[in-house]
Design a protein around this motif. Structure first.
Motif, PDB file in Angstrom:
ATOM      1  N   ASP A 262      14.476 -21.286 -14.203  1.00 34.46           N
ATOM      2  CA  ASP A 262      15.135 -22.085 -15.235  1.00 34.46           C
ATOM      3  C   ASP A 262      16.639 -22.007 -14.983  1.00 34.46           C
ATOM      4  OD1 ASP A 262      16.016 -23.407 -17.475  1.00 34.46           O
ATOM      5  OD2 ASP A 262      15.222 -21.967 -18.928  1.00 34.46           O
ATOM      6  N   VAL A 263      17.207 -23.080 -14.431  1.00 37.44           N
ATOM      7  CA  VAL A 263      18.644 -23.124 -14.155  1.00 37.44           C
ATOM      8  C   VAL A 263      19.357 -23.619 -15.408  1.00 37.44           C
ATOM      9  CG1 VAL A 263      20.457 -24.038 -12.666  1.00 37.44           C
ATOM     10  CG2 VAL A 263      18.171 -23.611 -11.724  1.00 37.44           C
ATOM     11  N   TYR A 300      17.579 -18.061   9.118  1.00 39.01           N
ATOM     12  CA  TYR A 300      17.444 -18.391   7.703  1.00 39.01           C
ATOM     13  C   TYR A 300      16.907 -19.814   7.539  1.00 39.01           C
ATOM     14  CZ  TYR A 300      20.863 -14.608   6.670  1.00 39.01           C
ATOM     15  OH  TYR A 300      21.535 -13.423   6.563  1.00 39.01           O
ATOM     16  N   SER A 301      16.102 -19.998   6.487  1.00 34.64           N
ATOM     17  CA  SER A 301      15.781 -21.335   6.002  1.00 34.64           C
ATOM     18  C   SER A 301      15.966 -21.341   4.494  1.00 34.64           C
ATOM     19  CB  SER A 301      14.347 -21.726   6.347  1.00 34.64           C
ATOM     20  OG  SER A 301      14.006 -22.938   5.695  1.00 34.64           O
ATOM     21  N   GLU A 302      16.652 -22.360   3.980  1.00 33.78           N
ATOM     22  CA  GLU A 302      17.036 -22.392   2.570  1.00 33.78           C
ATOM     23  C   GLU A 302      16.794 -23.777   1.983  1.00 33.78           C
ATOM     24  OE1 GLU A 302      20.742 -19.366   3.638  1.00 33.78           O
ATOM     25  OE2 GLU A 302      20.968 -21.545   3.726  1.00 33.78           O
ATOM     26  N   MET A 303      16.157 -23.821   0.818  1.00 33.88           N
ATOM     27  CA  MET A 303      15.985 -25.071   0.083  1.00 33.88           C
ATOM     28  C   MET A 303      17.040 -25.121  -1.016  1.00 33.88           C
ATOM     29  SD  MET A 303      14.780 -27.970  -0.956  1.00 33.88           S
ATOM     30  CE  MET A 303      13.401 -28.295   0.141  1.00 33.88           C
ATOM     31  N   ILE A 304      17.992 -26.055  -0.897  1.00 38.08           N
ATOM     32  CA  ILE A 304      19.093 -26.198  -1.849  1.00 38.08           C
ATOM     33  C   ILE A 304      18.714 -27.267  -2.871  1.00 38.08           C
ATOM     34  CG2 ILE A 304      21.535 -26.769  -2.127  1.00 38.08           C
ATOM     35  CD1 ILE A 304      21.904 -25.976   0.838  1.00 38.08           C
ATOM     36  N   ILE A 305      18.728 -26.922  -4.167  1.00 38.98           N
ATOM     37  CA  ILE A 305      18.275 -27.883  -5.181  1.00 38.98           C
ATOM     38  C   ILE A 305      19.407 -28.463  -6.020  1.00 38.98           C
ATOM     39  CG2 ILE A 305      15.935 -26.977  -5.306  1.00 38.98           C
ATOM     40  CD1 ILE A 305      16.749 -25.505  -7.888  1.00 38.98           C
ATOM     41  N   ASN A 306      20.651 -28.100  -5.740  1.00 33.25           N
ATOM     42  CA  ASN A 306      21.772 -28.712  -6.456  1.00 33.25           C
ATOM     43  C   ASN A 306      21.888 -30.174  -6.016  1.00 33.25           C
ATOM     44  OD1 ASN A 306      24.196 -29.520  -7.570  1.00 33.25           O
ATOM     45  ND2 ASN A 306      25.358 -27.729  -6.879  1.00 33.25           N
ATOM     46  N   GLN A 394      15.926 -35.456  -5.569  1.00 33.26           N
ATOM     47  CA  GLN A 394      17.096 -34.796  -6.132  1.00 33.26           C
ATOM     48  C   GLN A 394      16.946 -34.643  -7.643  1.00 33.26           C
ATOM     49  OE1 GLN A 394      19.567 -33.443  -4.605  1.00 33.26           O
ATOM     50  NE2 GLN A 394      19.467 -34.250  -2.529  1.00 33.26           N
ATOM     51  N   GLY A 395      17.280 -33.480  -8.151  1.00 30.51           N
ATOM     52  CA  GLY A 395      17.177 -33.193  -9.576  1.00 30.51           C
ATOM     53  C   GLY A 395      15.948 -32.407  -9.956  1.00 30.51           C
ATOM     54  N   ASP A 396      14.931 -32.397  -9.090  1.00 31.54           N
ATOM     55  CA  ASP A 396      13.740 -31.600  -9.372  1.00 31.54           C
ATOM     56  C   ASP A 396      14.109 -30.122  -9.462  1.00 31.54           C
ATOM     57  OD1 ASP A 396      12.187 -33.839  -9.335  1.00 31.54           O
ATOM     58  OD2 ASP A 396      11.123 -33.378  -7.462  1.00 31.54           O
ATOM     59  N   GLY A 397      13.737 -29.481 -10.566  1.00 31.49           N
ATOM     60  CA  GLY A 397      13.983 -28.057 -10.731  1.00 31.49           C
ATOM     61  C   GLY A 397      15.403 -27.694 -11.097  1.00 31.49           C
ATOM     62  N   TRP A 398      16.241 -28.699 -11.378  1.00 34.02           N
ATOM     63  CA  TRP A 398      17.642 -28.430 -11.674  1.00 34.02           C
ATOM     64  C   TRP A 398      17.840 -28.221 -13.171  1.00 34.02           C
ATOM     65  CZ3 TRP A 398      20.937 -26.065  -9.162  1.00 34.02           C
ATOM     66  CH2 TRP A 398      22.319 -26.207  -9.325  1.00 34.02           C
TER      67      TRP A 398
END
Length: 462
Positions: A262-263, A300-306, A394-398
């Motif tokens: 929960d961001v 590294y592998s990173e999923m950025i959700i911003n 974009q916006g999912d989980g933000w």
């Protein structure tokens, strides 16, 4: 995360993932809050039976343990580490792990890890190696360093986990600031701030980890994560013997990660918020890392959700894209295939700085912010990831879209491009760190990120 008896550690890193110098009166920047829950039954004279519970916490780590710093011995400390801040911190982590260790099957584990990092680098110091190789100082300007001693370790404060007055809730936390002359102020001051509070109802549900991170003018680049690390060996970005809670290391493609996120506040446009960040280490010839920083490579592998984070990978900037993308049905799409390559799925790819056979055009990763060379594959929400349970737009989980995720991290990571020397046996992709959190990347003004993480679980599927 549903176990009442919590184990949580703390580590703070400077830009090159070392200590450098301890903050005054703070001790070495390693700490832990580890305890078991003891339940005692109260006897009722009126009813002649046990009609209630009195709970207590049995702590494994004292404040004196957490305040240990260079020059102060503890069991197992080597002579060469006694007055070396970097080595002392590494051995202190192992010592704290021994106090926290849970005898479990198939092997013991120690703690979840709160990891905090300061992105300032004083290039005049010459402290950070370049791709693992010691190099002389160089002119400032490439990295932020707004003040004197800008690479300092933070103030560290600890509210040891305690029970509520009725014995039903448990709560504790770590918090502090990088401005060494500051006390208090929190998010409402002009100073940097970090805070991680954990809370759980006895016997019910998951621990909730509530995070806050604030940048400031003097500390514009900060990182805060909750990590699940290996219980021994190397973890992501860490070239010392680590401690953690991954009893069995997950290997691609045979694992998933479940978590609830929960961001509350995103941290501004420069916040690279990682829904999941995975880290490991193998050499360019595919063999496992062995501690040689000249040939070990952090991956590294990173999923950025911003949603403010743009795809630097695009048809006009192939240098920021991996050489190819592999679909869920194992079709390889090269980055110059402008009709089919999913450019919007990649924020940025950079190759190890010591790779010998790179395909032009290429970008190499920052050579100073890890103790050895590194490789990054940074992803963005995109329909191409939907088959793995990742955000597909974009916006999912933000902010305002709290969710429980079940991510096929093993399946996706098995198909990502990672550099390897031609003709060598493919590396086993065994991941030694999985984490969630944000990297606020050189903010232009004070920014605040706030999020809650719970039900974080690594599920082995084979």
């Amino acid at each position: 995360m549903r176990r009442d008896g919590l184990r949580v550690g703390f580590e703070a890193w400077n830009f090159c993932n070392e200590v450098g110098k301890e903050a005054p009166l703070m001790g070495s920047p390693r700490a832990a809050d580890c305890f078991d829950l003891a339940r005692t039954h109260a006897f009722s004279r009126t009813q002649g039976l046990n009609n209630g519970e009195g709970n207590s916490l049995i702590h494994k780590v004292s404040d004196a343990n957490n305040r240990l710093g260079v020059g102060r011995p503890f069991p197992g400390l080597s002579r060469q580490a006694l007055n070396n801040a970097d080595l002392y911190a590494a051995e202190k982590e192992v010592y704290l792990g021994s106090l926290c260790e849970v005898d479990d099957k198939p092997k013991p584990w120690q703690f979840w890890m709160v990891m905090l990092k300061n992105g300032n680098y004083d290039s005049n110091s010459g402290l950070c190696p370049e791709n693992g190789r010691k190099v002389p100082p160089f002119k400032p300007g490439r990295f932020p360093c707004p003040g004197i001693d800008c690479m300092n370790q933070p103030l560290f404060h600890h509210d040891m986990t305690s029970l509520s007055s009725d014995g039903s809730m448990m709560r504790g936390g770590f918090y502090g600031s990088y401005e060494l002359g500051s006390e208090g102020g929190g998010l409402n001051s002009g100073n940097s701030y970090y805070e991680v509070i954990w809370e759980k109802k006895v016997g019910e549900g998951s621990w909730e980890f509530r995070h806050k991170l604030k940048t400031s003018k003097l500390y514009p680049w900060l990182m805060l994560y909750l990590r699940a690390d290996a219980t021994k060996g190397f973890s992501g970005g860490y070239h010392y013997d680590t401690r953690g809670m991954l009893k069995t290391l997950p290997e691609s493609p045979n694992f998933k990660v479940k978590l609830t996120l929960d961001v509350k506040q995103g941290g501004g446009p420069k916040s690279q918020f990682y829904l999941i960040d995975i880290g490991s280490c193998w050499k360019n010839d595919g063999t496992p890392c062995n501690g040689d920083v000249l040939t070990d490579i952090t991956r590294y592998s990173e999923m950025i959700i911003n949603p403010a984070t743009e795809a630097w990978c695009n048809p006009k900037n192939l240098i920021n894209c991996p050489p190819y993308h592999i679909t869920p049905n194992n079709i390889k799409i090269y980055r110059n295939d402008t009709a089919n390559f999913p450019y919007g799925a990649y924020h940025y790819y950079c190759a190890p700085g010591n790779a010998k056979y790179l395909e032009a055009p290429y970008s190499t990763c920052d050579p100073y912010s890890n103790p050895q060379a590194q490789e990054l594959v940074q992803l963005l929400p995109h329909p191409i990831w939907a088959d793995y349970g990742y955000p597909n737009k974009q916006g999912d989980g933000w902010v305002g879209d709290a969710r429980t995720w079940e991510l096929d991290v093993g399946g996706l990571s098995s198909r990502l491009y990672f550099y390897q020397d031609p003709g060598t046996t493919p590396a086993r992709r065994i991941w030694t760190s999985l984490d969630v959190g944000t990297e606020i990347f050189v903010s232009n003004k004070d920014e605040v990120a706030e999020w809650t993480l719970s039900d974080f679980d690594v599920i082995l599927t084979s």
